[in-house]
Scaffold this active site. Sequence first.
Site: not given
Ligand code: PLP
Length: 386
Positions: A51, A105, A177, A202
């Site tokens: 953890r 997102y 992000d 991704k």
């Molecule tokens: N940020 C972006 C741009 C995303 O497309 C996604 C998921 O599709 C996330 C964050 C969240 O990621 P996770 O599904 O790994 O939690």
Amino acid sequence: MANRSSDIQTQLIHAGEPDPRIAGAVALPVFQSATFEYAGQNSYHDLKYIRLNNTPNHQVLHAKLAAIAGGEAAVVAASGMAAITSALLSFLRSGDHLLVQDCLYGGTHTFVNHDLPSLGIAFDFVAGNDPSSWESLLKPETRVIYVETMTNPLLEVTDLEAVVRFAREHNLVSMIDNTFASPVNFKPLGMGFDVELHSCTKYLNGHSDIVAGCAIGGEDRIERIVDRMNHLGGCLDPHACFLLYRGMKTLALRVRHQNDNALGLSQLLEGHPAVAQVNYPGLDDHPQHARAELLFEGCGGVLSFEVRGGVEAADRLIESLVLPISAPSLGGVETLITRPATTSHSGMTTKERAQAGISDGLIRVAVGIEAADDLCDDFEQALARL
Ligand code: PLP
């Protein structure tokens, strides 16, 4: 020598590898052990425990991620959302205020909209391409500005240089992000961002077989995020660490091929009479093409487009395609296709989507690493049926 290279391809293979290699193993084995023998540590956070994200499988990933992004430190997390929420909650507390990009997102949008207010954290949405409107939303309690490199699903490129300038002028922590670009195409820390976040689900992993996330930045800021994440519990399992480590070794090869596939497909779609609109920053007529050219090595594997004939034609096209799999997500080796109105943006009404410029017929493609000709042939045959 090799692991001091500044070339991402060499770093992906060699950075952070144990020296000497453990029992001579070329690939780091999985340390599937929840706890490790006490070695005289004085602090709880220094004990080795899954953890606390500090097993050998975590440590090699942290070093590799920091190297490829040009950061001092990194931490992996159980998902992109675990990284994003832990990072935001590391720099915001009750009474603070956040400036956050309006097109986000969906998971991040919901967290900001629904969860932050219940923790006493206020926020204002800002338009990523209208920096002159940001100052009027600033408050004495503003601590963080948060953006995404490119918006989903319209692929607008945020005014990233303005974000860094604004954060410095007003003493804010800047967070980005960078999932859609990946560190192959864009390095936000080098431009002056404080914290870079990814859904490693991704591109970084690239094989659509795990969920993971990470935060990368300066030593002090990552230490704060680690501290918060240790308490919130969003750690990455060692086996998922191993898969991410394996996937990352081919990140640059995959992403460069995906850049080419997406550009080629965008150009084909743009020239087709059945297509009304294509959104991809690599196209010359994209509104932020010049910024993308200046800042990015490539524009990534995601594009969106509209066919003439609306939702019905869009669904027929998706049905007729052979290679793309109809599924949300992106960044894997296989091409995925989705209509955001039915998946990622289904939580919004048609009117809200229209206000955001997302028509119900909009199609999003996340290209994989198939042969470019096969992908283009497939789209041509499906478009011919409309
Ligand atoms: N940020 C972006 C741009 C995303 O497309 C996604 C998921 O599709 C996330 C964050 C969240 O990621 P996770 O599904 O790994 O939690």
